[in-house]
Design a protein around this motif. Structure first.
Motif, PDB file in Angstrom:
ATOM      1  N   ALA A 176       7.330  -3.236  13.169  1.00 26.90           N
ATOM      2  CA  ALA A 176       6.283  -2.682  14.030  1.00 26.90           C
ATOM      3  C   ALA A 176       6.407  -3.278  15.432  1.00 26.90           C
ATOM      4  CB  ALA A 176       4.907  -2.968  13.431  1.00 26.90           C
ATOM      5  N   ARG A 177       6.668  -4.594  15.484  1.00 20.89           N
ATOM      6  CA  ARG A 177       6.815  -5.249  16.795  1.00 20.89           C
ATOM      7  C   ARG A 177       8.013  -4.674  17.534  1.00 20.89           C
ATOM      8  NH1 ARG A 177       7.339 -11.259  15.850  1.00 20.89           N
ATOM      9  NH2 ARG A 177       5.744 -10.796  14.316  1.00 20.89           N
ATOM     10  N   LYS A 178       9.106  -4.527  16.797  1.00 19.20           N
ATOM     11  CA  LYS A 178      10.337  -4.023  17.394  1.00 19.20           C
ATOM     12  C   LYS A 178      10.173  -2.577  17.899  1.00 19.20           C
ATOM     13  CE  LYS A 178      14.823  -4.664  17.874  1.00 19.20           C
ATOM     14  NZ  LYS A 178      15.408  -5.821  18.547  1.00 19.20           N
ATOM     15  N   LEU A 179       9.451  -1.766  17.150  1.00 19.94           N
ATOM     16  CA  LEU A 179       9.325  -0.343  17.491  1.00 19.94           C
ATOM     17  C   LEU A 179       8.126  -0.067  18.395  1.00 19.94           C
ATOM     18  CD1 LEU A 179      10.001   1.134  13.903  1.00 19.94           C
ATOM     19  CD2 LEU A 179      11.634   0.975  15.788  1.00 19.94           C
ATOM     20  N   HIS A 180       7.345  -1.116  18.688  1.00 19.95           N
ATOM     21  CA  HIS A 180       6.147  -0.988  19.542  1.00 19.95           C
ATOM     22  C   HIS A 180       5.133   0.014  18.989  1.00 19.95           C
ATOM     23  CE1 HIS A 180       8.305  -3.430  22.384  1.00 19.95           C
ATOM     24  NE2 HIS A 180       9.318  -2.568  22.356  1.00 19.95           N
ATOM     25  N   VAL A 181       4.935  -0.043  17.695  1.00 26.45           N
ATOM     26  CA  VAL A 181       3.880   0.772  17.062  1.00 26.45           C
ATOM     27  C   VAL A 181       3.125  -0.160  16.109  1.00 26.45           C
ATOM     28  CG1 VAL A 181       5.098   2.990  17.204  1.00 26.45           C
ATOM     29  CG2 VAL A 181       5.426   1.534  15.185  1.00 26.45           C
ATOM     30  N   PRO A 182       1.889   0.183  15.773  1.00 23.44           N
ATOM     31  CA  PRO A 182       1.165  -0.677  14.836  1.00 23.44           C
ATOM     32  C   PRO A 182       1.643  -0.478  13.403  1.00 23.44           C
ATOM     33  CG  PRO A 182      -0.199   1.175  15.487  1.00 23.44           C
ATOM     34  CD  PRO A 182       1.065   1.282  16.282  1.00 23.44           C
ATOM     35  N   LYS A 183       1.356  -1.454  12.567  1.00 20.24           N
ATOM     36  CA  LYS A 183       1.631  -1.326  11.141  1.00 20.24           C
ATOM     37  C   LYS A 183       0.336  -0.890  10.473  1.00 20.24           C
ATOM     38  CE  LYS A 183       2.020  -5.083   8.484  1.00 20.24           C
ATOM     39  NZ  LYS A 183       1.912  -5.620   7.122  1.00 20.24           N
ATOM     40  N   ILE A 184       0.413   0.158   9.669  1.00 19.64           N
ATOM     41  CA  ILE A 184      -0.758   0.584   8.901  1.00 19.64           C
ATOM     42  C   ILE A 184      -0.533   0.148   7.454  1.00 19.64           C
ATOM     43  CG2 ILE A 184      -2.113   2.540   8.060  1.00 19.64           C
ATOM     44  CD1 ILE A 184      -1.601   3.996  10.622  1.00 19.64           C
ATOM     45  N   ALA A 185      -1.225  -0.913   7.074  1.00 18.10           N
ATOM     46  CA  ALA A 185      -1.096  -1.452   5.721  1.00 18.10           C
ATOM     47  C   ALA A 185      -2.442  -1.257   5.032  1.00 18.10           C
ATOM     48  CB  ALA A 185      -0.707  -2.921   5.758  1.00 18.10           C
ATOM     49  N   THR A 186      -2.506  -0.253   4.156  1.00 16.41           N
ATOM     50  CA  THR A 186      -3.805   0.057   3.545  1.00 16.41           C
ATOM     51  C   THR A 186      -4.301  -1.098   2.685  1.00 16.41           C
ATOM     52  OG1 THR A 186      -2.525   1.345   1.952  1.00 16.41           O
ATOM     53  CG2 THR A 186      -3.692   2.562   3.647  1.00 16.41           C
ATOM     54  N   GLY A 187      -3.366  -1.851   2.064  1.00 15.34           N
ATOM     55  CA  GLY A 187      -3.798  -3.007   1.262  1.00 15.34           C
ATOM     56  C   GLY A 187      -4.529  -4.030   2.133  1.00 15.34           C
ATOM     57  N   ASP A 188      -3.984  -4.307   3.336  1.00 17.01           N
ATOM     58  CA  ASP A 188      -4.640  -5.254   4.255  1.00 17.01           C
ATOM     59  C   ASP A 188      -6.011  -4.715   4.680  1.00 17.01           C
ATOM     60  OD1 ASP A 188      -2.396  -6.842   4.182  1.00 17.01           O
ATOM     61  OD2 ASP A 188      -1.635  -6.243   6.156  1.00 17.01           O
ATOM     62  N   MET A 189      -6.073  -3.418   4.956  1.00 13.14           N
ATOM     63  CA  MET A 189      -7.346  -2.825   5.402  1.00 13.14           C
ATOM     64  C   MET A 189      -8.389  -2.903   4.286  1.00 13.14           C
ATOM     65  SD  MET A 189      -5.725   0.448   7.387  1.00 13.14           S
ATOM     66  CE  MET A 189      -7.188   1.033   8.232  1.00 13.14           C
ATOM     67  N   LEU A 190      -7.944  -2.658   3.059  1.00 16.16           N
ATOM     68  CA  LEU A 190      -8.881  -2.741   1.930  1.00 16.16           C
ATOM     69  C   LEU A 190      -9.341  -4.176   1.714  1.00 16.16           C
ATOM     70  CD1 LEU A 190      -7.003  -0.279  -0.455  1.00 16.16           C
ATOM     71  CD2 LEU A 190      -9.309   0.064   0.480  1.00 16.16           C
ATOM     72  N   ARG A 191      -8.401  -5.139   1.819  1.00 18.63           N
ATOM     73  CA  ARG A 191      -8.804  -6.553   1.654  1.00 18.63           C
ATOM     74  C   ARG A 191      -9.793  -6.958   2.747  1.00 18.63           C
ATOM     75  NH1 ARG A 191      -3.759  -6.751  -0.598  1.00 18.63           N
ATOM     76  NH2 ARG A 191      -2.719  -6.892   1.407  1.00 18.63           N
ATOM     77  N   ASP A 192      -9.598  -6.467   3.967  1.00 21.36           N
ATOM     78  CA  ASP A 192     -10.565  -6.739   5.046  1.00 21.36           C
ATOM     79  C   ASP A 192     -11.949  -6.218   4.669  1.00 21.36           C
ATOM     80  OD1 ASP A 192      -8.992  -8.045   6.806  1.00 21.36           O
ATOM     81  OD2 ASP A 192      -8.525  -6.288   8.063  1.00 21.36           O
ATOM     82  N   ALA A 193     -11.969  -4.991   4.132  1.00 20.99           N
ATOM     83  CA  ALA A 193     -13.261  -4.391   3.758  1.00 20.99           C
ATOM     84  C   ALA A 193     -13.929  -5.209   2.647  1.00 20.99           C
ATOM     85  CB  ALA A 193     -13.051  -2.947   3.312  1.00 20.99           C
ATOM     86  N   VAL A 194     -13.108  -5.732   1.724  1.00 24.60           N
ATOM     87  CA  VAL A 194     -13.663  -6.562   0.642  1.00 24.60           C
ATOM     88  C   VAL A 194     -14.256  -7.841   1.243  1.00 24.60           C
ATOM     89  CG1 VAL A 194     -13.068  -7.973  -1.384  1.00 24.60           C
ATOM     90  CG2 VAL A 194     -12.107  -5.664  -1.141  1.00 24.60           C
ATOM     91  N   ARG A 195     -13.500  -8.478   2.152  1.00 22.16           N
ATOM     92  CA  ARG A 195     -13.980  -9.727   2.783  1.00 22.16           C
ATOM     93  C   ARG A 195     -15.276  -9.491   3.548  1.00 22.16           C
ATOM     94  NH1 ARG A 195      -8.735 -11.423   3.446  1.00 22.16           N
ATOM     95  NH2 ARG A 195      -8.456 -10.057   5.231  1.00 22.16           N
ATOM     96  N   GLN A 196     -15.339  -8.351   4.227  1.00 24.41           N
ATOM     97  CA  GLN A 196     -16.541  -8.072   5.021  1.00 24.41           C
ATOM     98  C   GLN A 196     -17.703  -7.597   4.166  1.00 24.41           C
ATOM     99  OE1 GLN A 196     -15.033  -5.255   7.875  1.00 24.41           O
ATOM    100  NE2 GLN A 196     -13.664  -6.795   8.774  1.00 24.41           N
ATOM    101  N   GLY A 197     -17.436  -7.337   2.874  1.00 25.75           N
ATOM    102  CA  GLY A 197     -18.508  -6.935   1.964  1.00 25.75           C
ATOM    103  C   GLY A 197     -19.099  -5.570   2.283  1.00 25.75           C
ATOM    104  N   THR A 198     -18.289  -4.678   2.873  1.00 27.01           N
ATOM    105  CA  THR A 198     -18.801  -3.325   3.162  1.00 27.01           C
ATOM    106  C   THR A 198     -18.930  -2.545   1.855  1.00 27.01           C
ATOM    107  OG1 THR A 198     -16.582  -2.397   3.381  1.00 27.01           O
ATOM    108  CG2 THR A 198     -17.567  -3.281   5.389  1.00 27.01           C
ATOM    109  N   GLU A 199     -19.615  -1.421   1.930  1.00 28.73           N
ATOM    110  CA  GLU A 199     -19.784  -0.557   0.759  1.00 28.73           C
ATOM    111  C   GLU A 199     -18.405  -0.158   0.195  1.00 28.73           C
ATOM    112  OE1 GLU A 199     -22.134   0.436  -1.075  1.00 28.73           O
ATOM    113  OE2 GLU A 199     -21.016   1.998  -2.157  1.00 28.73           O
ATOM    114  N   LEU A 200     -17.509   0.215   1.118  1.00 25.01           N
ATOM    115  CA  LEU A 200     -16.163   0.591   0.706  1.00 25.01           C
ATOM    116  C   LEU A 200     -15.461  -0.580   0.016  1.00 25.01           C
ATOM    117  CD1 LEU A 200     -13.756   2.563   2.972  1.00 25.01           C
ATOM    118  CD2 LEU A 200     -12.949   0.549   1.779  1.00 25.01           C
ATOM    119  N   GLY A 201     -15.643  -1.781   0.575  1.00 21.82           N
ATOM    120  CA  GLY A 201     -15.029  -2.972  -0.005  1.00 21.82           C
ATOM    121  C   GLY A 201     -15.542  -3.230  -1.411  1.00 21.82           C
ATOM    122  N   ARG A 202     -16.840  -3.032  -1.598  1.00 18.51           N
ATOM    123  CA  ARG A 202     -17.412  -3.247  -2.931  1.00 18.51           C
ATOM    124  C   ARG A 202     -16.840  -2.251  -3.931  1.00 18.51           C
ATOM    125  NH1 ARG A 202     -22.056  -4.882  -0.243  1.00 18.51           N
ATOM    126  NH2 ARG A 202     -22.825  -2.739  -0.069  1.00 18.51           N
TER     127      ARG A 202
END
Ligand code: AMP
Length: 209
Positions: free
Chosen positions: A21-47
């Motif tokens: 992602a750094r090399k290609l100058h685009v973001p990385k979309i990692a759904t596992g990371d996004m889901l873990r963030d939602a779990v940490r933040q305790g959102t409805e989706l995370g629950r």
């Protein structure tokens, strides 16, 4: 450039994806990371997602699609490296549709191959520093003394769960290699068993970078 990283859990998609992602100058979309963030933040989706993730199952396509759609409309408007998504043919088809609406398509797939026993060794030894998010490995990259007491093992990195995730991968995700080949997308197969630098070098070579 839109690039999909395929490979079993633990094949190195997260590590290689971040470098790419750094090399290609685009973001990385990692759904596992996004889901873990939602779990940490305790959102409805995370629950809703937590139990499913801890059991090594896949969360619903609808939840994941919502997460990806937001990213494509914001930071990933020009391209992305997809890591851990799509995870099944239905997700690949909806991604094709979303990108199509934006005049984009998957330009290449990088398929990281690593054998199951090596994956189990990698994943069960993995530890994360909850304060910095840095990932270590008990054998290959042990956490320094000052963080050793606080590193944690991901719930889904326990051996029985890892074996189950490999089955889920084989059944749902492995068929995507064929899906993309049939669609005429170049699929580059890389031996993911080498060092981080060697694997990255091979990927960049195959992508002509
Ligand atoms: P990962 O970090 O990619 O290994 O993902 C960890 C867990 O998050 C998976 O075992 C699934 O439970 C869930 N997950 C991540 N990405 C997806 C996805 N695209 N579709 C369904 N579940 C996902």
């Amino acid at each position: 450039m839109d690039l999909v990283l395929l490979g079993a859990p633990g094949a190195g998609k997260g590590t290689q994806g971040a470098l790419l992602a750094r090399k290609l100058h685009v973001p990385k979309i990692a759904t596992g990371d996004m889901l873990r963030d939602a779990v940490r933040q305790g959102t409805e989706l995370g629950r809703r997602a937590k139990q499913v993730m801890d059991a090594g199952q896949l969360v619903s396509d609808e939840i994941v699609l919502g997460l990806v759609r937001e990213r494509l409309a914001s930071d990933a408007a020009e391209g992305a490296v997809f890591d851990g998504y799509p995870r099944n043919v239905a997700q690949a088809e909806s991604l094709d549709g979303l990108l199509g609406e934006m005049g984009r398509r998957i330009n290449a797939v990088v398929y990281l191959e690593v054998d199951d026993d090596a994956i189990v060794r990698r994943m069960t030894g993995r530890r994360t520093d909850p304060e910095t998010g840095v990932v270590y490995h008990v054998e290959h990259n042990p956490p320094p003394a000052e963080v050793a007491d606080r590193v944690v093992q991901r719930e889904d990195d326990r051996e029985a769960t890892v074996r189950h995730r490999l089955e889920v991968y084989r059944e749902n995700t492995a068929p995507l290699v064929e899906h993309y080949r049939r669609a005429g997308v170049p699929v580059h197969t890389v031996d993911g068993g080498g060092s981080i630098d060697a694997v990255q070098g091979e990927i960049l070579g195959l992508l002509g970078r």
